[in-house]
Write an enzyme that holds these catalytic residues in place. Structure first.
Site, PDB file in Angstrom:
ATOM      1  N   SER A 192       0.804  -1.216   0.000  1.00 27.92           N
ATOM      2  CA  SER A 192       0.000   0.000   0.000  1.00 27.92           C
ATOM      3  C   SER A 192       0.849   1.284   0.000  1.00 27.92           C
ATOM      4  O   SER A 192       1.628   1.502  -0.902  1.00 27.92           O
ATOM      5  CB  SER A 192      -0.931  -0.082   1.209  1.00 27.92           C
ATOM      6  OG  SER A 192      -1.756   1.017   1.314  1.00 27.92           O
TER       7      SER A 192
ATOM      8  N   ASP B 114      -1.627   1.398  -3.647  1.00 22.76           N
ATOM      9  CA  ASP B 114      -2.460   0.333  -4.219  1.00 22.76           C
ATOM     10  C   ASP B 114      -3.856   0.849  -4.557  1.00 22.76           C
ATOM     11  O   ASP B 114      -4.778   0.061  -4.811  1.00 22.76           O
ATOM     12  CB  ASP B 114      -2.533  -0.896  -3.294  1.00 22.76           C
ATOM     13  CG  ASP B 114      -3.100  -0.581  -1.929  1.00 22.76           C
ATOM     14  OD1 ASP B 114      -3.086   0.592  -1.532  1.00 22.76           O
ATOM     15  OD2 ASP B 114      -3.568  -1.519  -1.249  1.00 22.76           O
TER      16      ASP B 114
ATOM     17  N   ASN C 180      -7.661   9.177   6.697  1.00 24.70           N
ATOM     18  CA  ASN C 180      -6.622   9.028   5.677  1.00 24.70           C
ATOM     19  C   ASN C 180      -7.150   8.699   4.280  1.00 24.70           C
ATOM     20  O   ASN C 180      -6.368   8.563   3.341  1.00 24.70           O
ATOM     21  CB  ASN C 180      -5.601   7.971   6.120  1.00 24.70           C
ATOM     22  CG  ASN C 180      -6.208   6.575   6.258  1.00 24.70           C
ATOM     23  OD1 ASN C 180      -7.212   6.254   5.637  1.00 24.70           O
ATOM     24  ND2 ASN C 180      -5.581   5.746   7.082  1.00 24.70           N
TER      25      ASN C 180
ATOM     26  N   GLY D 113      -0.492  -0.862  13.515  1.00 27.11           N
ATOM     27  CA  GLY D 113      -0.772  -2.228  13.075  1.00 27.11           C
ATOM     28  C   GLY D 113       0.028  -2.590  11.837  1.00 27.11           C
ATOM     29  O   GLY D 113      -0.094  -3.691  11.311  1.00 27.11           O
TER      30      GLY D 113
HETATM   31  C1  16G Z   1      -3.599  -0.122   7.157  1.00 28.29           C
HETATM   32  C2  16G Z   1      -5.097  -0.092   7.074  1.00 28.29           C
HETATM   33  C3  16G Z   1      -5.608   1.311   7.235  1.00 28.29           C
HETATM   34  C4  16G Z   1      -5.085   1.929   8.497  1.00 28.29           C
HETATM   35  C5  16G Z   1      -3.579   1.831   8.557  1.00 28.29           C
HETATM   36  C6  16G Z   1      -3.082   2.222   9.920  1.00 28.29           C
HETATM   37  C7  16G Z   1      -6.590  -1.354   5.663  1.00 28.29           C
HETATM   38  C8  16G Z   1      -6.915  -1.767   4.267  1.00 28.29           C
HETATM   39  N1  16G Z   1      -5.526  -0.591   5.790  1.00 28.29           N
HETATM   40  O1  16G Z   1      -3.032   0.553   6.084  1.00 28.29           O
HETATM   41  O2  16G Z   1      -7.014   1.261   7.244  1.00 28.29           O
HETATM   42  O3  16G Z   1      -5.462   3.289   8.593  1.00 28.29           O
HETATM   43  O4  16G Z   1      -3.209   0.476   8.375  1.00 28.29           O
HETATM   44  O5  16G Z   1      -1.722   1.993   9.985  1.00 28.29           O
HETATM   45  O6  16G Z   1      -7.265  -1.721   6.618  1.00 28.29           O
HETATM   46  P1  16G Z   1      -0.971   1.993  11.373  1.00 28.29           P
HETATM   47  O7  16G Z   1      -1.603   0.905  12.205  1.00 28.29           O
HETATM   48  O8  16G Z   1       0.450   1.758  11.017  1.00 28.29           O
HETATM   49  O9  16G Z   1      -1.219   3.353  11.993  1.00 28.29           O
HETATM   50 MG    MG Z   2      -3.674   1.291   0.428  1.00 30.43          MG
END
Ligand code: 16G
Ligand code: MG
Length: 504
Positions: free
Chosen positions: A64, A278, A372, A458
């Site tokens: 992504s 993506d 976002n 995450g």
């Molecule tokens: C991923 C998630 C997005 C979330 C981001 C947070 C999907 C398809 N993508 O890119 O929704 O905002 O993680 O990232 O669910 P972080 O946990 O590193 O802050």
């Molecule tokens: Mg993405």
């Protein structure tokens, strides 16, 4: 299951010893060079999931918005939704199994999930434009074939396209044709119809500048724009021929720096938007006549869409319930506006599309967006049938509104569903380490209209700090103070603090 053959092939995709990974918010993500074994194993897992659900399963190879050097993989469940949580656990177990335990772990999954090994399996695969993606997709295919699964490799696809393919294949083509042409046709037709209905005469010809983050969005949109040529003229930027993926461009860059991407010239009042790597995120922006930059992020998109939908629902006189789902990152004034001015119920879930999506399914019409730019609108089956019926039955103005709603349903590529810092209350409160939440509460009290929270990422090995306040200076200073508290009590990285926007 030919266990010996699995062992033999697995050794060709050997796991670096000691490497422990977790199936996170959006699958596995890390430096591409460490992912070969994960890809092979996700090929195996996709076959088991396909056998168990007796359906086509998707595998998307992408990281992504992460830098070019990273990559990742996520599985897509039968109705185009994110992998079920119990299978996320199986994915983590399988990715972390040492070579000698592979057979045991696979047998365990089959037993726990009651997988019928005699059942046929079919997997569809898509990948982004990263230089590592092709080879990694091949490792997924190795995993699929060693378990005897059949597959179709779509090659380069956006993440939403892969979700669409899975859904189409599992609904016997009722949702649409499981081809890229089918995707372009379905969405562009709904778009062209909707714009015809929505525009007053004289403003039919719209234009849009699109920053493609140097990623897959450029290739797909270049093909797709031929399908809606009458309604919209699209100019593409950051198409990957010069710049690096997600570098100084893309939705994440624009959102977090609150400025235009590099490589795009913006004149006053031109409509512009950015995808991520993506193409499953979008943010819009423009410059006003004085040259000031305005961002229409997920919070504002959700607000605009909700008001548009509410107007149409009033018009057709149907009492369908509409709800909005956000995360803790939603700017406080967008939440207040939705609740107090628009009188729409707003719910907050944990970060990550799967959490928002799940909650949004509770409504007749569920609008969900992360700040976002990830998001969509979900219509319950009952709401969809009602609207499509009314589009045939109602008279004049009401009928027009119902038809517009029907086109909106087709336009949104919706799919059905189903650490040191620990958080609760949709990640707005830290439970551990002790004292951290109290420290944050004390800091927040010092600023007007302020909020702050921390959560473990995450997708990366960092702690994220969020702060908002009545001005940029206060938000910066609050973020700094909260970061210090995090360093003292837990050890993080922050994101650009957000001022509370007044102009939502
Ligand atoms: C991923 C998630 C997005 C979330 C981001 C947070 C999907 C398809 N993508 O890119 O929704 O905002 O993680 O990232 O669910 P972080 O946990 O590193 O802050
Ligand atoms: Mg993405």
């Amino acid at each position: 299951m030919d266990l010996d053959s699995i062992t033999k092939h697995s050794a060709l995709h050997a796991k670096p010893s000691g490497l422990i990974l977790q199936y996170g918010t959006a699958g596995f993500r890390m430096k591409a060079e460490h992912l070969d074994h994960v890809m092979f194993r996700m090929g195996l897992l996709a076959v088991l999931r396909s056998k168990q659900t007796k359906s086509t399963i998707g595998v998307m190879v992408t990281a992504s918005h992460n830098p070019e050097e990273d990559n990742g993989v996520k599985l897509v469940d039968p109705l185009g939704e994110m992998l079920a949580p119990s299978w996320e656990e199986h994915a983590t177990c399988l990715a972390n199994a040492e070579e000698q335990n592979m057979q045991k772990v696979l047998m365990n999954i089959c037993e726990k999930a009651a997988v019928d090994l005699q059942q046929a399996a079919f997997i569809v695969i898509g990948r982004d434009t990263r230089s590592s993606s092709e080879k990694l997709a091949q490792s997924v295919i190795d995993g699929i074939t060693v378990l005897g699964g059949q597959f179709h490799d779509y090659g380069l696809l956006t993440t939403p396209q892969l979700h669409y393919m899975v859904y189409c294949r599992n609904t016997n083509g009722q949702y649409g044709k499981a081809t890229v042409e089918g995707y372009y046709q379905k969405l562009s037709q709904a778009f062209v119809e909707l714009t015809k209905q929505a525009f007053c005469s004289g403003d039919e010809s719209q234009s849009l500048k699109v920053d493609c983050a140097n990623g897959i969005g450029a290739l797909q949109l270049r093909e797709m724009r031929g399908y809606f040529s009458q309604g919209l003229s699209v100019q593409l930027f950051n198409v990957g021929t010069e710049g690096k993926l997600n570098h100084l461009c893309g939705a994440d860059f624009v959102k977090s720096h609150q400025k235009p991407p590099q490589g795009m010239e913006m004149k006053s009042n031109e409509r512009c938007c950015s995808f991520d790597g993506d193409a499953d995120r979008i943010v819009y922006y423009y410059r006003d006549a004085d040259g000031h930059f305005h961002l229409i992020d997920g919070d504002k998109i959700a607000t605009l869409i909700s008001s548009f939908l509410k107007e149409l629902l009033l018009e057709i006189g149907e009492n369908l319930n509409l709800g909005v789902v956000q995360t803790a990152y939603a700017n406080g004034s967008s939440t207040r506006y939705l609740e107090e001015v628009m009188k729409v119920p707003v719910y907050c879930t944990k970060t990550g599309v799967k959490h928002l999506h799940h909650k949004a399914q509770e409504f007749d019409i569920g609008v969900y967006f992360e700040a976002n730019g990830h998001g969509t609108v979900l219509f319950s089956k009952a709401a969809e049938m009602k609207i499509k019926q009314l589009a045939k039955e109602l008279e004049d103005k009401k009928r027009k509104a119902a038809k517009m709603l029907a086109n909106i349903i087709d336009l949104f590529n919706q799919v059905a569903d189903r650490q040191v810092i620990c958080t609760t209350d949709a990640e707005r409160q830290a439970v551990t380490p002790p004292g951290l939440q109290e420290a944050i509460n004390d800091l927040v009290k010092k600023y007007k209209l302020s909020r702050a929270f921390v959560r473990p990422s995450g997708t990366e090995d960092v702690v994220r700090v969020y702060a908002e306040a009545d001005s940029q200076e206060s938000a910066d200073s609050l973020a700094h103070e909260v970061s210090c508290a995090v360093y003292q009590l837990a050890g993080g990285v922050g994101e650009k603090p957000q001022p509370v926007s007044e102009d939502i």
